[in-house]
Motif scaffolding. Structure first.
Motif, PDB file in Angstrom:
ATOM      1  N   ARG A 204       0.822  -0.972   0.106  1.00 12.91           N
ATOM      2  CA  ARG A 204      -0.004  -0.039  -0.037  1.00 12.91           C
ATOM      3  C   ARG A 204       0.763   1.190   0.052  1.00 12.91           C
ATOM      4  O   ARG A 204       1.738   1.396   0.932  1.00 12.91           O
ATOM      5  CB  ARG A 204      -0.875  -0.204   1.237  1.00 12.91           C
ATOM      6  CG  ARG A 204      -2.012  -0.931   1.172  1.00 12.91           C
ATOM      7  CD  ARG A 204      -2.759  -0.980   2.471  1.00 12.91           C
ATOM      8  NE  ARG A 204      -2.241  -1.551   3.552  1.00 12.91           N
ATOM      9  CZ  ARG A 204      -2.304  -1.529   4.925  1.00 12.91           C
ATOM     10  NH1 ARG A 204      -3.783  -1.458   4.920  1.00 12.91           N
ATOM     11  NH2 ARG A 204      -1.707  -2.298   5.618  1.00 12.91           N
ATOM     12  N   GLY A 205       0.530   2.087  -0.891  1.00  9.47           N
ATOM     13  CA  GLY A 205       1.310   3.440  -1.076  1.00  9.47           C
ATOM     14  C   GLY A 205       2.593   3.265  -1.655  1.00  9.47           C
ATOM     15  O   GLY A 205       3.446   4.310  -1.522  1.00  9.47           O
ATOM     16  N   LYS A 206       3.044   2.309  -2.169  1.00 10.94           N
ATOM     17  CA  LYS A 206       4.640   1.860  -2.629  1.00 10.94           C
ATOM     18  C   LYS A 206       4.545   1.590  -4.049  1.00 10.94           C
ATOM     19  O   LYS A 206       3.440   1.170  -4.681  1.00 10.94           O
ATOM     20  CB  LYS A 206       5.122   0.572  -1.803  1.00 10.94           C
ATOM     21  CG  LYS A 206       5.252   1.259  -0.193  1.00 10.94           C
ATOM     22  CD  LYS A 206       5.855  -0.111   0.476  1.00 10.94           C
ATOM     23  CE  LYS A 206       6.221   0.172   2.005  1.00 10.94           C
ATOM     24  NZ  LYS A 206       4.729   0.240   2.692  1.00 10.94           N
ATOM     25  N   TRP A 207       5.743   1.520  -4.538  1.00  7.97           N
ATOM     26  CA  TRP A 207       6.115   1.068  -5.825  1.00  7.97           C
ATOM     27  C   TRP A 207       5.931  -0.432  -5.757  1.00  7.97           C
ATOM     28  O   TRP A 207       6.460  -1.099  -4.650  1.00  7.97           O
ATOM     29  CB  TRP A 207       7.366   1.409  -6.457  1.00  7.97           C
ATOM     30  CG  TRP A 207       7.419   2.858  -6.838  1.00  7.97           C
ATOM     31  CD1 TRP A 207       8.239   3.882  -6.338  1.00  7.97           C
ATOM     32  CD2 TRP A 207       7.216   3.298  -8.138  1.00  7.97           C
ATOM     33  NE1 TRP A 207       8.353   4.948  -7.237  1.00  7.97           N
ATOM     34  CE2 TRP A 207       7.610   4.687  -8.207  1.00  7.97           C
ATOM     35  CE3 TRP A 207       6.337   2.780  -9.164  1.00  7.97           C
ATOM     36  CZ2 TRP A 207       7.327   5.522  -9.175  1.00  7.97           C
ATOM     37  CZ3 TRP A 207       6.085   3.654 -10.297  1.00  7.97           C
ATOM     38  CH2 TRP A 207       6.460   5.048 -10.300  1.00  7.97           C
ATOM     39  N   VAL A 208       5.490  -1.228  -6.699  1.00  4.56           N
ATOM     40  CA  VAL A 208       5.756  -2.577  -6.927  1.00  4.56           C
ATOM     41  C   VAL A 208       6.604  -2.915  -8.042  1.00  4.56           C
ATOM     42  O   VAL A 208       6.447  -2.133  -9.119  1.00  4.56           O
ATOM     43  CB  VAL A 208       4.213  -3.526  -6.893  1.00  4.56           C
ATOM     44  CG1 VAL A 208       3.494  -3.357  -5.577  1.00  4.56           C
ATOM     45  CG2 VAL A 208       3.596  -2.937  -8.010  1.00  4.56           C
ATOM     46  N   LEU A 209       7.606  -3.648  -7.987  1.00  5.16           N
ATOM     47  CA  LEU A 209       8.354  -4.246  -8.946  1.00  5.16           C
ATOM     48  C   LEU A 209       8.118  -5.420  -9.568  1.00  5.16           C
ATOM     49  O   LEU A 209       8.328  -6.436  -8.497  1.00  5.16           O
ATOM     50  CB  LEU A 209       9.825  -3.944  -8.611  1.00  5.16           C
ATOM     51  CG  LEU A 209      11.105  -4.393  -9.680  1.00  5.16           C
ATOM     52  CD1 LEU A 209      10.867  -3.557 -10.862  1.00  5.16           C
ATOM     53  CD2 LEU A 209      12.266  -4.060  -8.766  1.00  5.16           C
ATOM     54  N   LEU A 210       7.997  -5.884 -10.598  1.00  4.39           N
ATOM     55  CA  LEU A 210       7.367  -7.117 -10.975  1.00  4.39           C
ATOM     56  C   LEU A 210       7.967  -7.665 -12.322  1.00  4.39           C
ATOM     57  O   LEU A 210       8.524  -6.756 -13.357  1.00  4.39           O
ATOM     58  CB  LEU A 210       5.644  -7.420 -10.940  1.00  4.39           C
ATOM     59  CG  LEU A 210       5.104  -6.533 -11.787  1.00  4.39           C
ATOM     60  CD1 LEU A 210       4.876  -7.102 -13.349  1.00  4.39           C
ATOM     61  CD2 LEU A 210       3.728  -6.145 -11.343  1.00  4.39           C
ATOM     62  N   ILE A 211       8.143  -8.829 -12.667  1.00  2.00           N
ATOM     63  CA  ILE A 211       8.510  -9.318 -13.710  1.00  2.00           C
ATOM     64  C   ILE A 211       7.490  -9.749 -14.791  1.00  2.00           C
ATOM     65  O   ILE A 211       6.349 -10.591 -14.162  1.00  2.00           O
ATOM     66  CB  ILE A 211       9.324 -10.745 -13.483  1.00  2.00           C
ATOM     67  CG1 ILE A 211      10.373 -10.363 -12.407  1.00  2.00           C
ATOM     68  CG2 ILE A 211      10.045 -11.256 -14.786  1.00  2.00           C
ATOM     69  CD1 ILE A 211      11.136 -11.575 -11.841  1.00  2.00           C
ATOM     70  N   LEU A 212       7.782  -9.497 -16.100  1.00  3.95           N
ATOM     71  CA  LEU A 212       6.469  -9.968 -16.921  1.00  3.95           C
ATOM     72  C   LEU A 212       6.620 -11.335 -17.263  1.00  3.95           C
ATOM     73  O   LEU A 212       7.428 -12.211 -16.930  1.00  3.95           O
ATOM     74  CB  LEU A 212       7.074  -9.204 -18.295  1.00  3.95           C
ATOM     75  CG  LEU A 212       6.386  -7.970 -18.639  1.00  3.95           C
ATOM     76  CD1 LEU A 212       6.730  -7.642 -19.945  1.00  3.95           C
ATOM     77  CD2 LEU A 212       4.849  -7.666 -18.265  1.00  3.95           C
ATOM     78  N   ASP A 213       5.515 -12.031 -17.748  1.00  4.52           N
ATOM     79  CA  ASP A 213       5.268 -13.338 -17.844  1.00  4.52           C
ATOM     80  C   ASP A 213       4.946 -14.259 -16.664  1.00  4.52           C
ATOM     81  O   ASP A 213       4.686 -13.930 -16.011  1.00  4.52           O
ATOM     82  CB  ASP A 213       6.448 -13.751 -19.084  1.00  4.52           C
ATOM     83  CG  ASP A 213       5.841 -14.936 -19.965  1.00  4.52           C
ATOM     84  OD1 ASP A 213       4.850 -15.598 -19.786  1.00  4.52           O
ATOM     85  OD2 ASP A 213       6.496 -14.712 -20.979  1.00  4.52           O
TER      86      ASP A 213
END
Length: 508
Positions: free
Chosen positions: A160-169
């Motif tokens: 909540r209130g933060k960046w999320v960093l994720l990988i595609l696929d």
């Protein structure tokens, strides 16, 4: 000799009729022509709509307005009641393009590197505008799955209130039989992040490219919804800068996830500041809607919809849908879908002339922006001019001009339990070769799909794919206008004999 002369006379009549119909489109009044469905009138409509003067009928262009004017004047001459929000028109706006505005920036705390938009990072076309200066939470593949399998990358972290960093696929790459299915799409990952309260999304490709610069180009996809929060693609180099204090690269983290097939999520010791500023270009398109009221005091409140889209690809080009995308040239769209539009005009005239036969009513619609993603039909179903629950069925014509020696494909037969009997009855008076398809609801992804989603039975008429589809070579001289007349005669009889005149044919 006489046979040759007769053929020349017939050809001359067709050519002169076509010229007459083109000329009459510029007049204040249009002669509606014969009340019967005539092959030379079909050809005349198609020749005008698919002429170079209309430059491919791209939504929002002056040439599209010429098509709108032509259809409206024909309906006016036929006596069709206007049923749009302004005369025959039901106008709506849509996003046609997106470009970078000023000050699209990305900074990583304690990093002196200057990151360049379109080289190190880029917003996606469905990103929301805004600034975020927050901590980063790594969430692996960004899954929140609880159906045939369970995988929740959000279970052990608070985003909540933060960046999320994720990988595609997903961990199985581009496997066509992936158990992760639709959850691998960026769209579904965006929705999951938004629902969990993230302020912004950073994502990267699953694998690093040789030059680490395979950012997707900025474009707006009509099928996408605006995320409502900043969504930015970054390179692996930028991601590794974010993980600098963690001691592992994004490649190492991905390998761990792929091997264990379990979530790996944690708060990263890093703060990222970014600003997204996109400029969206909007255009105005217009559906055209006419109404023919039935005669039964009770049944006239029910109606069928007879429709076709009139737009096409304009001059083509990249991301236009053209199958010759490297050349800017007029895509006339004679079969796709001047043929269907001509069908609506011919049917509306004959139905209006014989309206004394109609117990139920008829709504005729020429949809705009179908090639942009069914935008016109979607807009209509969300903003109907008549109570949509009273729609008994929808008949859609898309590419009905290349019958030749082929069967006409009739899709959607399984969308109503009565259609098989109705069609069998209508076939008694026709020699038309019909190939029925019980499904076919999404075949061609045409406008009937928008109505089927509203639980309205649909029938879809189509004469098949061909080598000129979405190419500049889809021209009027390849139209089988006699074949189209046979199709329209069948549709007319189907409407009159089996859907409107009987008291129970359209009922479920």
């Amino acid at each position: 000799m006489n046979e040759t002369v007769n053929k020349l006379i017939i050809a001359l009549i067709i050519v002169l009729s076509g010229i007459f119909m083109i000329i009459r489109s510029d007049q204040d009044k249009i002669d509606p022509g014969a009340a019967e469905i005539m092959s030379f009138e079909i050809l005349g409509h198609i020749k005008y709509l698919a002429s170079d003067n209309l430059k491919g009928r791209l939504p929002g262009t002056p040439e599209s307005k010429l098509a709108i004017d032509y259809i409206s004047k024909n309906w006016e001459a036929q006596g069709i009641e206007p049923a749009g929000t302004k005369n025959y028109k039901q106008s709506f706006s849509f996003i046609n393009n997106v470009s970078l505005g000023k000050r699209n920036m990305l900074r990583i705390r304690n990093s002196k590197k200057r990151y360049i938009v379109e080289k190190d990072f880029i917003p996606i076309g469905s990103s929301g505008n805004g600034s975020v200066n927050e901590d980063v939470v790594f969430i692996g593949y960004g899954f929140d799955i609880n159906d045939s399998l369970f995988w929740n990358d959000y279970a052990e972290v608070d985003v909540r209130g933060k960046w999320v960093l994720l990988i595609l696929d997903g961990p199985d790459g581009d496997s066509p039989h992936s158990p992760y299915g639709r959850h691998k799409t960026l769209y579904n990952k965006m929705i999951a992040a938004r629902d969990h309260g993230a302020s912004g999304i950073l994502f990267m490709n699953r694998l690093e490219s040789a030059d680490d610069n395979n950012l997707r180009p900025l474009q707006y996809r009509q099928s996408s919804s605006t995320a409502g929060l900043p969504v930015i693609q970054i390179t692996h180099s930028v991601a590794n800068e974010i993980f600098k204090n963690h001691g592992q690269s994004i490649e190492e983290l991905r390998s761990i996830i792929d091997e264990r097939l379990t979530p790996l999520s944690f708060l990263v010791d890093c703060k990222v500041s970014a600003n997204v500023n996109l400029k969206f270009v909007k255009e105005t398109a217009s559906n055209l809607i006419g109404f023919i009221e039935g005669n039964d005091p009770v049944l006239k409140d029910e109606y069928i919809i007879v429709g076709a889209h009139f737009d096409h690809l304009g001059l083509g080009g990249r991301r236009s849908g053209s199958l010759n995308p490297d050349t800017l040239i007029i895509h006339n769209g004679a079969d796709d879908n001047a043929s269907g539009t001509a069908g609506v005009l011919e049917l509306s005239h004959k139905l209006m002339t014989n309206r004394h036969l109609l117990k139920r009513s008829v709504l005729v619609i020429c949809f705009d922006a179908e090639e942009k993603g069914l935008l016109g039909s979607k807009y209509y179903t969300e903003n109907p001019v008549r109570n949509i629950s009273n729609a008994a069925m929808m008949v859609n014509m898309d590419m009905i001009g290349r019958l030749n020696d082929n069967p006409v494909i009739l899709g959607g037969v399984g969308s109503s339990g009565n259609f098989e009997d109705i069609i069998a009855n209508a076939r008694k008076n026709h020699i038309l070769d019909i190939e029925t398809n019980m499904g076919g609801i999404d075949f061609g992804r045409s406008d009937h799909a928008s109505f089927y989603r509203e639980n309205i039975p649909v029938l879809f008429f189509f004469t098949g794919a061909h080598e000129d589809y979405h190419k500049p070579t889809d021209d009027w001289d390849k139209i089988d206008y006699q074949g189209e007349k046979e199709i329209l005669d069948f549709i007319y009889d189907l409407i009159i004999d089996c859907l409107l005149y009987t008291s129970d044919a359209a009922d479920e």
